[in-house]
Design a protein around this motif. Structure first.
Motif, PDB file in Angstrom:
ATOM      1  N   VAL A 173       0.651  -1.105   0.078  1.00 51.93           N
ATOM      2  CA  VAL A 173      -0.003  -0.070  -0.038  1.00 51.93           C
ATOM      3  C   VAL A 173       0.971   1.326   0.008  1.00 51.93           C
ATOM      4  O   VAL A 173       0.571   2.204  -0.780  1.00 51.93           O
ATOM      5  CB  VAL A 173      -0.949  -0.068   1.277  1.00 51.93           C
ATOM      6  N   VAL A 176       1.967   1.873  -3.594  1.00 52.06           N
ATOM      7  CA  VAL A 176       1.174   2.288  -4.677  1.00 52.06           C
ATOM      8  C   VAL A 176       0.670   3.926  -4.298  1.00 52.06           C
ATOM      9  O   VAL A 176       0.645   4.756  -5.130  1.00 52.06           O
ATOM     10  CB  VAL A 176      -0.222   1.662  -4.775  1.00 52.06           C
ATOM     11  N   THR A 180       1.557   6.617  -6.992  1.00 53.01           N
ATOM     12  CA  THR A 180       0.475   7.629  -7.422  1.00 53.01           C
ATOM     13  C   THR A 180       0.847   8.987  -7.368  1.00 53.01           C
ATOM     14  O   THR A 180       0.589   9.968  -8.285  1.00 53.01           O
ATOM     15  CB  THR A 180      -0.673   7.178  -6.747  1.00 53.01           C
ATOM     16  N   GLN A 217      -9.070  15.491 -10.068  1.00 57.80           N
ATOM     17  CA  GLN A 217     -10.119  15.286  -8.935  1.00 57.80           C
ATOM     18  C   GLN A 217     -10.006  14.042  -8.452  1.00 57.80           C
ATOM     19  O   GLN A 217     -10.140  13.899  -7.426  1.00 57.80           O
ATOM     20  CB  GLN A 217     -11.379  15.517  -9.874  1.00 57.80           C
ATOM     21  N   ARG A 218      -9.799  12.995  -9.425  1.00 51.36           N
ATOM     22  CA  ARG A 218      -9.493  11.614  -9.071  1.00 51.36           C
ATOM     23  C   ARG A 218      -8.456  11.448  -8.158  1.00 51.36           C
ATOM     24  O   ARG A 218      -8.571  10.872  -7.050  1.00 51.36           O
ATOM     25  CB  ARG A 218      -9.380  10.623  -9.951  1.00 51.36           C
ATOM     26  N   PHE A 219      -7.356  12.154  -8.536  1.00 52.47           N
ATOM     27  CA  PHE A 219      -6.084  12.045  -7.965  1.00 52.47           C
ATOM     28  C   PHE A 219      -6.284  12.379  -6.311  1.00 52.47           C
ATOM     29  O   PHE A 219      -5.791  12.033  -5.227  1.00 52.47           O
ATOM     30  CB  PHE A 219      -4.926  12.918  -8.680  1.00 52.47           C
ATOM     31  N   GLU A 220      -6.970  13.568  -6.043  1.00 54.75           N
ATOM     32  CA  GLU A 220      -7.048  14.230  -4.835  1.00 54.75           C
ATOM     33  C   GLU A 220      -7.883  13.325  -3.902  1.00 54.75           C
ATOM     34  O   GLU A 220      -7.774  13.073  -2.848  1.00 54.75           O
ATOM     35  CB  GLU A 220      -7.598  15.647  -5.070  1.00 54.75           C
ATOM     36  N   GLU A 221      -8.892  12.617  -4.686  1.00 51.32           N
ATOM     37  CA  GLU A 221      -9.794  11.953  -3.859  1.00 51.32           C
ATOM     38  C   GLU A 221      -9.141  10.529  -3.299  1.00 51.32           C
ATOM     39  O   GLU A 221      -9.284  10.041  -2.339  1.00 51.32           O
ATOM     40  CB  GLU A 221     -11.111  11.369  -4.569  1.00 51.32           C
ATOM     41  N   VAL A 222      -8.302  10.122  -4.266  1.00 50.10           N
ATOM     42  CA  VAL A 222      -7.452   8.801  -4.070  1.00 50.10           C
ATOM     43  C   VAL A 222      -6.427   8.879  -3.060  1.00 50.10           C
ATOM     44  O   VAL A 222      -6.351   8.222  -2.047  1.00 50.10           O
ATOM     45  CB  VAL A 222      -6.898   8.267  -5.482  1.00 50.10           C
ATOM     46  N   VAL A 225      -8.364   9.208   0.485  1.00 43.88           N
ATOM     47  CA  VAL A 225      -8.935   7.713   0.863  1.00 43.88           C
ATOM     48  C   VAL A 225      -7.831   7.003   1.063  1.00 43.88           C
ATOM     49  O   VAL A 225      -7.630   6.222   2.356  1.00 43.88           O
ATOM     50  CB  VAL A 225      -9.782   7.137  -0.175  1.00 43.88           C
ATOM     51  N   LEU A 226      -6.538   6.931   0.294  1.00 46.10           N
ATOM     52  CA  LEU A 226      -5.619   6.223   0.797  1.00 46.10           C
ATOM     53  C   LEU A 226      -4.783   6.578   2.177  1.00 46.10           C
ATOM     54  O   LEU A 226      -4.276   5.827   2.951  1.00 46.10           O
ATOM     55  CB  LEU A 226      -4.375   6.262  -0.391  1.00 46.10           C
ATOM     56  N   LEU A 229      -7.038   5.191   5.029  1.00 50.89           N
ATOM     57  CA  LEU A 229      -6.674   4.029   4.928  1.00 50.89           C
ATOM     58  C   LEU A 229      -5.361   3.446   5.463  1.00 50.89           C
ATOM     59  O   LEU A 229      -5.231   2.595   6.437  1.00 50.89           O
ATOM     60  CB  LEU A 229      -6.643   3.067   3.400  1.00 50.89           C
ATOM     61  N   PRO A 232      -4.866   3.959   9.868  1.00 50.37           N
ATOM     62  CA  PRO A 232      -4.836   2.981  10.686  1.00 50.37           C
ATOM     63  C   PRO A 232      -3.919   1.615  10.535  1.00 50.37           C
ATOM     64  O   PRO A 232      -3.648   1.097  11.297  1.00 50.37           O
ATOM     65  CB  PRO A 232      -6.552   2.429  10.607  1.00 50.37           C
ATOM     66  N   LEU A 233      -3.715   1.726   9.089  1.00 48.46           N
ATOM     67  CA  LEU A 233      -2.803   0.510   8.905  1.00 48.46           C
ATOM     68  C   LEU A 233      -1.257   0.659   9.428  1.00 48.46           C
ATOM     69  O   LEU A 233      -0.635  -0.104  10.011  1.00 48.46           O
ATOM     70  CB  LEU A 233      -2.535   0.629   7.168  1.00 48.46           C
TER      71      LEU A 233
END
Lengths: 464, 174
Positions: A173, A176, A180, A217-222, A225-226, A229, A232-233
């Motif tokens: 994780v 990536v 990204t 837009q997607r880049f910032e959302e990803v 969210v990453l 995630l 806690p990981l």
């Protein structure tokens, strides 16, 4: 107004920079030639790495007997290194994920390198359990694969297997997440590359990133969210590493304080390593305007906080060991027995390097000094290694019966493999510093107007 | 049919954001805006729908959790139960506390990786993909607005000039 930031905040990007200047500054170390110091550092690291590989081949060819382990101390130097390296990795994810959630802008100058450090450190960590298997070619047995050994599945009750899942999830994780974030920066290098070969390589690495509004837009959302995630990981990884010890029934290990205390220690040591690496890198790559005194001070504040948590954990372990009145507890790693026994040197190294020296960071002068931060970060790196060594070797060296009182003495192979991983780590990091955009330039450009020195002066008037 | 498009270059994020709003207000269709870094509010100004990647991450996470539950149950309880330190091996539920770390890790693993793969597929980025930004400056310090031309070249050019474009090119798009 959209780029307003309170005047009281210090600038994060120094000098009179434009967007194009940022591009130039970040691309320079990649497009220029390496200097002599880089080559000296690289060859020393390479030599250490090859020496370590030699020791690994010798271990695998001959057997684990070449290490200093004995009938009582079944793991020592290798697991110490494993925990040390995993801990170092934690700072990278903390900077890139946790600080993203907290919207800390200062993370942007250092997150790329800190994450690179995470990935390279976890590589080193992963080597040790695989070497310690003795038969590394059977390493795939830790995976839940259908097999012909009587349907012998892996044991999901075991913390060692939890570790396999935690470390591999963490590594992949982080990778990536890092990659990204690198795509737009690789695209920047690609679009300005002149040499055809270089252009091809960076075109491949950038995955054809074009920077459309929808992509961003997607880049910032990803990213968000990453980060959610990964937060806690990263806390789970060292929690699970600590369970390798805490779920055992060995006094000194069987401790419910281990998970939070290991996580704090991991962040403590990880930030120390970030200080060590960036202290050198900002000089070598001429990025003093991006990795500033302020960044160093913020990292030192995290160090003093997590170091404080670790110190309190030591104190409570020491107190409880004494308070139980059990003679056995008197030989755990935080006890009078440890402080005065044959491992007193290791005990006091831990106390001095990990608790006493970092207290200097309470002084603002020290906290904002590059050279002192660097020296203290080295001390913490050493101290955190001793912490793991003490927990493992001291606890195992005194069993319940006098016949189980054994000492651990490392062989040159133990030491050689450790030196080898340090060399391997620096080989990777030095190659990274020459070929990768070491600062997330696309992100730094977004904060230039709010936190750049020139823009702040323009907006706030010249108060000086 | 002609495939003429206008490429208008800007060199400031605030200017391009205002320009997008003005071009939209004049009822022109904006085909694309290429940016060197994310511009806050640009997607809204262009009228792009919000991304649903976060929702996919949630679904993938649930999937990962399901896989972990199935896997631990099949391997530890159904297929080959073993006596490990006297732990319950006949009921998944009673053995469940030991499986929490695995369930947690696989939830994260599935959510993170599948979401990133979805992002790469949707945005059409992968190894060996050719970049599609029309000008190399768009990854450095220039923003590029692409507007299709329908016999209104002069009108568009003057509008874009007004919005602060630093360079305007009319090109044939293939």
């Amino acid at each position: 107004m959209s780029h307003y930031e309170a005047p009281i905040r210090e600038p994060l990007v120094l000098g009179d920079k434009s967007y194009h200047d940022i591009t130039e500054d970040i691309a320079k170390p990649i497009e220029g030639k390496a200097n002599k110091n880089w080559y000296i550092a690289f060859y020393i690291s390479l030599a250490a790495m090859l020496w370590g590989f030699g020791c690994i081949f010798y271990t695998v060819g001959t057997g684990i007997g070449v290490w200093g382990l004995n009938k009582n101390i079944g793991w020592a130097w290798d697991i110490t290194n494993f925990v040390w390296w995993v801990g170092i990795g934690h700072a990278g994810t903390l900077i890139s994920a946790v600080l993203l959630l907290f919207r800390q802008k200062w993370r942007m100058a250092i997150n790329r390198s800190a994450e690179a450090m995470t990935i390279f450190a976890v590589f080193q960590a992963g080597l040790f359990p695989i070497i310690h298997m003795g038969r590394p070619w059977n390493g795939y047995w830790v995976l839940p694969l259908p097999n012909q050994f009587g349907s012998l599945w892996v044991n999901f009750n075991s913390p060692l297997l939890w570790d396999v899942f935690a470390i591999s999830t963490y590594l992949s994780v982080s990778l990536v997440f890092w990659w990204t974030g690198l795509l737009p920066d690789f695209a920047m290098i690609r679009d300005r590359a002149v040499k055809p070969f270089q252009k091809k390589i960076y075109a491949l690495l950038s995955f054809g990133w074009s920077g459309r509004a929808k992509d961003w837009q997607r880049f910032e959302e990803v990213s968000l969210v990453l980060a959610g995630l990964a937060t806690p990981l990263v806390l789970s990884v060292h929690t699970i590493v600590s369970m390798d010890f805490a779920t055992s029934i060995n006094p000194g290990w069987h401790s419910t304080i281990f998970p939070p205390y290991f996580v704090a220690g991991a962040i403590f040591s990880g930030f120390a390593m970030v200080q060590t690496l960036l202290g050198i890198m900002r000089k070598v790559t001429n990025l003093e305007n991006y990795i500033t005194r302020l960044h160093v001070e913020y990292m030192n504040i995290v160090i003093i906080l997590t170091g404080g948590i670790v110190a309190v954990a030591y104190a409570s372990e020491f107190f409880i060991a004494w308070y139980t009145g059990s003679p056995y507890e008197n030989y755990t790693y935080m006890s009078v027995g440890a402080a005065t026994g044959p491992y007193a040197w290791a005990f006091w190294s831990l106390i001095i390097f990990n608790i006493i020296i970092p207290q200097a960071l309470w002084f603002k002068k020290v906290r904002r000094s590059f050279i002192w931060s660097f020296i203290i970060s080295i001390a913490i790196n050493i101290g955190m290694w001793f912490e793991r060594f003490d927990i493992i070797a001291i606890v195992l060296s005194k069993g319940h019966l006098p016949s189980t009182w054994w000492r651990f003495e490392p062989t040159f192979i133990d030491v050689g493999i450790f030196i080898g991983t340090i060399g391997f780590f620096f080989v990777l990091f030095l190659l990274y510093a020459r070929t990768f955009p070491v600062i997330a330039q696309a992100e730094v450009k977004t904060i230039l107007k709010s936190s750049g020195e020139n823009y702040k002066k323009l907006r706030d008037g010249n108060h000086e | 049919m002609s495939n003429k498009v206008i490429h208008a270059f800007y060199n400031d994020d605030e200017v391009v954001l205002d320009a997008v709003k003005k071009v939209k207000a004049a009822n022109h269709h904006i085909e694309e805006v290429f940016c060197p870094f994310p511009v806050h509010g640009l997607d809204k100004a262009m009228g792009l729908a919000p991304t649903r990647l976060a929702i996919t991450a949630f679904i993938y996470g649930i999937t990962g959790l399901g896989v972990a539950i199935w896997m631990t149950n099949y391997m530890m309880i159904q297929d080959w139960p073993q006596d490990i330190g006297g732990k319950t091996n006949f009921s998944w539920w009673l053995n469940m506390p030991a499986f929490v770390p695995i369930m947690f890790e696989l939830t994260i693993f599935f959510a993170a990786h599948l979401m990133v793969i979805t992002f790469y597929m949707r945005s059409r980025i992968w190894p060996f993909k050719e970049a599609e930004n029309p000008d190399p400056r768009t990854t450095d310090d220039h923003f590029l607005m692409e507007i299709p031309v329908h016999n209104n070249e002069d009108e568009l050019t003057s509008l874009l000039k007004e919005t602060g474009a630093v360079e305007i090119n009319v090109v044939e798009k293939h």
